[in-house]
Write a protein that holds these residues in place. Structure first.
Motif, PDB file in Angstrom:
ATOM      1  N   UNK A   1       3.783  -9.882 -11.417  1.00 16.24           N
ATOM      2  CA  UNK A   1       2.991  -9.731 -10.203  1.00 16.24           C
ATOM      3  C   UNK A   1       3.858  -9.205  -9.071  1.00 16.24           C
ATOM      4  N   UNK A   2       5.127  -9.666  -9.018  1.00 14.76           N
ATOM      5  CA  UNK A   2       6.020  -9.240  -7.945  1.00 14.76           C
ATOM      6  C   UNK A   2       6.231  -7.723  -7.984  1.00 14.76           C
ATOM      7  N   UNK A   3       6.358  -7.186  -9.191  1.00 15.58           N
ATOM      8  CA  UNK A   3       6.549  -5.738  -9.328  1.00 15.58           C
ATOM      9  C   UNK A   3       5.290  -4.999  -8.872  1.00 15.58           C
ATOM     10  N   UNK A   4       4.131  -5.482  -9.285  1.00 14.21           N
ATOM     11  CA  UNK A   4       2.869  -4.870  -8.874  1.00 14.21           C
ATOM     12  C   UNK A   4       2.727  -4.896  -7.352  1.00 14.21           C
ATOM     13  N   UNK A   5       3.065  -6.039  -6.738  1.00 11.65           N
ATOM     14  CA  UNK A   5       2.966  -6.162  -5.288  1.00 11.65           C
ATOM     15  C   UNK A   5       3.916  -5.199  -4.585  1.00 11.65           C
ATOM     16  N   UNK A   6       5.089  -5.002  -5.187  1.00 13.58           N
ATOM     17  CA  UNK A   6       6.066  -4.099  -4.576  1.00 13.58           C
ATOM     18  C   UNK A   6       5.566  -2.648  -4.601  1.00 13.58           C
ATOM     19  N   UNK A   7       4.973  -2.243  -5.722  1.00 14.65           N
ATOM     20  CA  UNK A   7       4.412  -0.891  -5.808  1.00 14.65           C
ATOM     21  C   UNK A   7       3.293  -0.713  -4.790  1.00 14.65           C
ATOM     22  N   UNK A   8       2.436  -1.730  -4.663  1.00 17.52           N
ATOM     23  CA  UNK A   8       1.357  -1.670  -3.673  1.00 17.52           C
ATOM     24  C   UNK A   8       1.921  -1.540  -2.259  1.00 17.52           C
ATOM     25  N   UNK A   9       2.999  -2.273  -1.996  1.00 20.33           N
ATOM     26  CA  UNK A   9       3.612  -2.215  -0.671  1.00 20.33           C
ATOM     27  C   UNK A   9       4.185  -0.841  -0.380  1.00 20.33           C
ATOM     28  N   UNK A  10       4.795  -0.216  -1.376  1.00 23.68           N
ATOM     29  CA  UNK A  10       5.353   1.129  -1.190  1.00 23.68           C
ATOM     30  C   UNK A  10       4.239   2.122  -0.901  1.00 23.68           C
ATOM     31  N   UNK A  11       3.160   2.060  -1.678  1.00 22.91           N
ATOM     32  CA  UNK A  11       2.028   2.959  -1.439  1.00 22.91           C
ATOM     33  C   UNK A  11       1.442   2.754  -0.046  1.00 22.91           C
TER      34      UNK A  11
END
Length: 273
Positions: free
Chosen positions: A120-130
């Motif tokens: 989930x942390x990785x998914x959240x990080x990608x969302x934050x970058x976008x």
């Protein structure tokens, strides 16, 4: 001329080895040539890397420094037996004593990205970058309420790289918004930002440095002139004071220092892991 070659050796990406090594090298006034050797996940690749390191030692007449985070014991053994460089083994130095202290064995996982894409942390990080890319330089007013942090400051004061660092390293949805002459004439924050004051953090910069940076992009323009830079910085800092916005100067600070200061002020819980 560099006075030593430094190798960062890993059976993963090498990012940890490089971060570890650079943190230590920063304590020394030494010029070095840096070489990262990632994904050394077989004995054959280890021997190839050792030949490269040993050849460098012969050519330069001094042994290279070798920072390693290799966890594959067969690969590591090749380096221990054949490498003529000065070995600085992060896991041997830190992990083995911790195993003894904690009374448990480490999992000896290769790298920290092997299964991260499922987390989930990785998914959240990608969302934050976008999110941060969509809200760069005031491109979008939509969902500013969804921002964790909103950075304001004059153009070229360091907002974009800081926003992306906060997103990539800490998973924060960071928006950034440039302060422009129209804002200075109104002597108020842009209307879109007013409801989100508690999330705002200001960046400023020395006018002389700002002028240098702007002249690299638009030389000999009014935008880059020292007079205009002094005016914009003065107006921006005055606005931040009037609005009660916390701010700092980026002139002599690294992105890491800027981001850590922002986290301490706005999201201290992000400093806990």
């Amino acid at each position: 001329m560099p006075n030593r070659t430094v190798f960062f050796v890993s059976d993963g990406t090498g990012i940890t080895a490089e971060t570890f090594g650079n943190a230590i090298l920063a304590q020394f006034e030494a010029q070095v040539r840096r070489v990262r050797l990632p994904f050394l996940d077989s004995v054959d690749k280890a021997h190839q890397a050792v030949r490269q390191i040993n050849h460098t030692a012969v050519v330069e007449g001094r042994r290279p420094l070798v920072f390693t985070t290799v966890v594959n014991m067969e690969v590591l053994q090749v380096f221990k037996e054949h490498c003529t460089g000065m070995m600085l083994d992060m896991f041997g130095t830190f992990v083995e004593p911790l195993e003894a202290e904690l009374g448990i064995k480490s999992n000896h996982r290769v790298g920290r990205f092997s299964d991260v894409s499922k987390s989930k942390e990785y998914h959240d990080r990608i969302e934050a970058i976008n999110f941060s890319l969509m809200h760069d330089d005031g491109q979008s007013h939509r969902d500013l309420a969804g921002s964790d942090v909103i950075l304001v400051g004059v153009s070229r004061s360091g907002k974009t790289p800081t926003s992306l660092y906060l997103a990539m390293q800490h998973g924060l949805k960071a928006s950034n918004y440039p302060l422009i002459p129209e804002d200075f004439e109104r002597r108020k924050l842009p209307p879109a930002l007013a409801p989100h004051r508690k999330k705002i953090f200001g960046l400023t910069i020395a006018p002389e440095r700002l002028s240098e940076i702007r002249n690299e992009r638009r030389p000999n323009s009014r935008y880059a002139s020292l007079e205009n830079c002094r005016m914009e910085v003065s107006e921006a800092e005055g606005m931040m004071r009037r609005e009660g916005i916390r701010w700092l100067s980026t002139t002599t600070k690294s992105i890491e220092e800027i981001a850590t200061t922002i986290l301490q002020e706005l999201r201290p819980e992000q400093l806990n892991y």
